[in-house]
Design a protein around this motif. Structure first.
Motif, PDB file in Angstrom:
ATOM      1  N   MET A 136      12.632   2.313  15.772  1.00  0.00           N
ATOM      2  CA  MET A 136      11.389   1.568  15.620  1.00  0.00           C
ATOM      3  C   MET A 136      10.250   2.537  15.340  1.00  0.00           C
ATOM      4  N   ALA A 137       9.473   2.246  14.325  1.00  0.00           N
ATOM      5  CA  ALA A 137       8.347   3.098  13.951  1.00  0.00           C
ATOM      6  C   ALA A 137       7.041   2.487  14.458  1.00  0.00           C
ATOM      7  N   ILE A 138       6.161   3.342  14.875  1.00  0.00           N
ATOM      8  CA  ILE A 138       4.831   2.904  15.297  1.00  0.00           C
ATOM      9  C   ILE A 138       3.922   2.966  14.086  1.00  0.00           C
ATOM     10  N   GLN A 139       3.202   1.878  13.873  1.00  0.00           N
ATOM     11  CA  GLN A 139       2.300   1.815  12.731  1.00  0.00           C
ATOM     12  C   GLN A 139       0.946   1.365  13.235  1.00  0.00           C
ATOM     13  N   LEU A 140      -0.065   2.211  13.078  1.00  0.00           N
ATOM     14  CA  LEU A 140      -1.388   1.911  13.586  1.00  0.00           C
ATOM     15  C   LEU A 140      -2.197   1.018  12.657  1.00  0.00           C
ATOM     16  N   VAL A 141      -1.939   1.133  11.378  1.00  0.00           N
ATOM     17  CA  VAL A 141      -2.625   0.295  10.396  1.00  0.00           C
ATOM     18  C   VAL A 141      -1.574  -0.351   9.508  1.00  0.00           C
ATOM     19  N   PRO A 142      -1.852  -1.526   8.999  1.00  0.00           N
ATOM     20  CA  PRO A 142      -0.858  -2.159   8.125  1.00  0.00           C
ATOM     21  C   PRO A 142      -0.684  -1.376   6.828  1.00  0.00           C
ATOM     22  N   ALA A 143       0.528  -1.415   6.308  1.00  0.00           N
ATOM     23  CA  ALA A 143       0.805  -0.759   5.024  1.00  0.00           C
ATOM     24  C   ALA A 143       0.011  -1.462   3.928  1.00  0.00           C
ATOM     25  N   PRO A 144      -0.525  -0.693   2.995  1.00  0.00           N
ATOM     26  CA  PRO A 144      -1.293  -1.318   1.907  1.00  0.00           C
ATOM     27  C   PRO A 144      -0.409  -2.242   1.072  1.00  0.00           C
ATOM     28  N   ASP A 145      -1.022  -3.302   0.583  1.00  0.00           N
ATOM     29  CA  ASP A 145      -0.338  -4.243  -0.300  1.00  0.00           C
ATOM     30  C   ASP A 145      -0.805  -3.938  -1.721  1.00  0.00           C
ATOM     31  N   TYR A 146       0.118  -3.591  -2.579  1.00  0.00           N
ATOM     32  CA  TYR A 146      -0.228  -3.205  -3.944  1.00  0.00           C
ATOM     33  C   TYR A 146       0.046  -4.306  -4.955  1.00  0.00           C
ATOM     34  N   ARG A 147       0.248  -5.535  -4.477  1.00  0.00           N
ATOM     35  CA  ARG A 147       0.483  -6.649  -5.395  1.00  0.00           C
ATOM     36  C   ARG A 147      -0.832  -7.099  -6.028  1.00  0.00           C
ATOM     37  N   GLY A 148      -0.738  -7.472  -7.281  1.00  0.00           N
ATOM     38  CA  GLY A 148      -1.865  -8.087  -7.988  1.00  0.00           C
ATOM     39  C   GLY A 148      -3.102  -7.213  -8.050  1.00  0.00           C
ATOM     40  N   GLU A 149      -4.234  -7.830  -7.786  1.00  0.00           N
ATOM     41  CA  GLU A 149      -5.532  -7.161  -7.903  1.00  0.00           C
ATOM     42  C   GLU A 149      -5.651  -5.963  -6.971  1.00  0.00           C
ATOM     43  N   ALA A 150      -5.008  -6.008  -5.811  1.00  0.00           N
ATOM     44  CA  ALA A 150      -5.075  -4.878  -4.874  1.00  0.00           C
ATOM     45  C   ALA A 150      -4.487  -3.619  -5.511  1.00  0.00           C
TER      46      ALA A 150
ATOM     47  N   ALA B 151      -6.548  -0.194  -6.440  1.00  0.00           N
ATOM     48  CA  ALA B 151      -6.116   1.120  -5.949  1.00  0.00           C
ATOM     49  C   ALA B 151      -6.023   2.104  -7.111  1.00  0.00           C
ATOM     50  N   MET B 152      -5.478   1.643  -8.231  1.00  0.00           N
ATOM     51  CA  MET B 152      -5.378   2.503  -9.415  1.00  0.00           C
ATOM     52  C   MET B 152      -6.770   2.866  -9.933  1.00  0.00           C
ATOM     53  N   ARG B 153      -7.678   1.907  -9.952  1.00  0.00           N
ATOM     54  CA  ARG B 153      -9.038   2.178 -10.432  1.00  0.00           C
ATOM     55  C   ARG B 153      -9.753   3.185  -9.543  1.00  0.00           C
ATOM     56  N   SER B 154      -9.547   3.073  -8.250  1.00  0.00           N
ATOM     57  CA  SER B 154     -10.163   4.016  -7.317  1.00  0.00           C
ATOM     58  C   SER B 154      -9.655   5.429  -7.589  1.00  0.00           C
ATOM     59  N   LEU B 155      -8.365   5.559  -7.780  1.00  0.00           N
ATOM     60  CA  LEU B 155      -7.785   6.865  -8.088  1.00  0.00           C
ATOM     61  C   LEU B 155      -8.300   7.377  -9.430  1.00  0.00           C
ATOM     62  N   GLN B 156      -8.422   6.486 -10.405  1.00  0.00           N
ATOM     63  CA  GLN B 156      -8.933   6.877 -11.727  1.00  0.00           C
ATOM     64  C   GLN B 156     -10.350   7.427 -11.613  1.00  0.00           C
ATOM     65  N   ARG B 157     -11.195   6.779 -10.824  1.00  0.00           N
ATOM     66  CA  ARG B 157     -12.576   7.245 -10.659  1.00  0.00           C
ATOM     67  C   ARG B 157     -12.592   8.650 -10.058  1.00  0.00           C
ATOM     68  N   GLU B 158     -11.771   8.852  -9.037  1.00  0.00           N
ATOM     69  CA  GLU B 158     -11.712  10.168  -8.406  1.00  0.00           C
ATOM     70  C   GLU B 158     -11.195  11.219  -9.380  1.00  0.00           C
ATOM     71  N   LEU B 159     -10.199  10.862 -10.154  1.00  0.00           N
ATOM     72  CA  LEU B 159      -9.645  11.789 -11.138  1.00  0.00           C
ATOM     73  C   LEU B 159     -10.686  12.117 -12.210  1.00  0.00           C
TER      74      LEU B 159
ATOM     75  N   ILE C 250       1.643   4.963  -8.679  1.00  0.00           N
ATOM     76  CA  ILE C 250       2.230   4.221  -9.796  1.00  0.00           C
ATOM     77  C   ILE C 250       3.549   3.584  -9.369  1.00  0.00           C
ATOM     78  N   ASP C 251       4.390   4.344  -8.679  1.00  0.00           N
ATOM     79  CA  ASP C 251       5.667   3.790  -8.193  1.00  0.00           C
ATOM     80  C   ASP C 251       5.433   2.589  -7.283  1.00  0.00           C
ATOM     81  N   LYS C 252       4.463   2.701  -6.394  1.00  0.00           N
ATOM     82  CA  LYS C 252       4.190   1.609  -5.456  1.00  0.00           C
ATOM     83  C   LYS C 252       3.664   0.369  -6.184  1.00  0.00           C
ATOM     84  N   VAL C 253       2.781   0.572  -7.146  1.00  0.00           N
ATOM     85  CA  VAL C 253       2.230  -0.561  -7.901  1.00  0.00           C
ATOM     86  C   VAL C 253       3.322  -1.212  -8.749  1.00  0.00           C
ATOM     87  N   ILE C 254       4.162  -0.416  -9.372  1.00  0.00           N
ATOM     88  CA  ILE C 254       5.253  -0.977 -10.181  1.00  0.00           C
ATOM     89  C   ILE C 254       6.206  -1.776  -9.292  1.00  0.00           C
ATOM     90  N   ASN C 255       6.593  -1.209  -8.156  1.00  0.00           N
ATOM     91  CA  ASN C 255       7.516  -1.911  -7.260  1.00  0.00           C
ATOM     92  C   ASN C 255       6.925  -3.205  -6.723  1.00  0.00           C
TER      93      ASN C 255
END
Length: 92
Positions: A1-15, A19-27, A50-55
């Motif tokens: 069993m793993a302890i998770q303090l925050v929920p894993a991000p959801d990369y479906r759809g607009e989210a 996330a990609m846009r945020s990374l693009q701005r930083e880049l 990219i892998d997470k968004v594709i999946n």
């Protein structure tokens, strides 16, 4: 069993797109100031993101096309800037 303090991000759809846009701005910021260490770091993060968004969006091709098309522009700028750097280094 793993302890998770925050929920894993959801990369479906607009989210995922956001996330990609945020990374693009930083880049883009790192490219603008020629912070090559940050560019390398963000590039490594980008591969994972990219892998997470594709999946997360295998059934939603339009989201994938949107997220990846915008990212393509950032990388085109990166390649162009690298080419300018090479030309500059060869000239000196």
């Amino acid at each position: 069993m793993a302890i998770q303090l925050v929920p894993a991000p959801d990369y479906r759809g607009e989210a995922g797109v956001m996330a990609m846009r945020s990374l693009q701005r930083e880049l883009a910021k790192a490219l603008q100031v020629e912070d090559w260490e940050r560019v390398r770091h963000l590039d490594r993060i980008c591969v994972v993101l990219i892998d997470k968004v594709i999946n997360a969006n295998r059934e939603d091709k339009s989201t994938l096309v949107c997220a990846l098309s915008e990212l393509k522009g950032v990388y085109a700028g990166l390649i162009a800037q690298c080419q300018r750097e090479v030309v500059f280094l060869q000239a000196t």
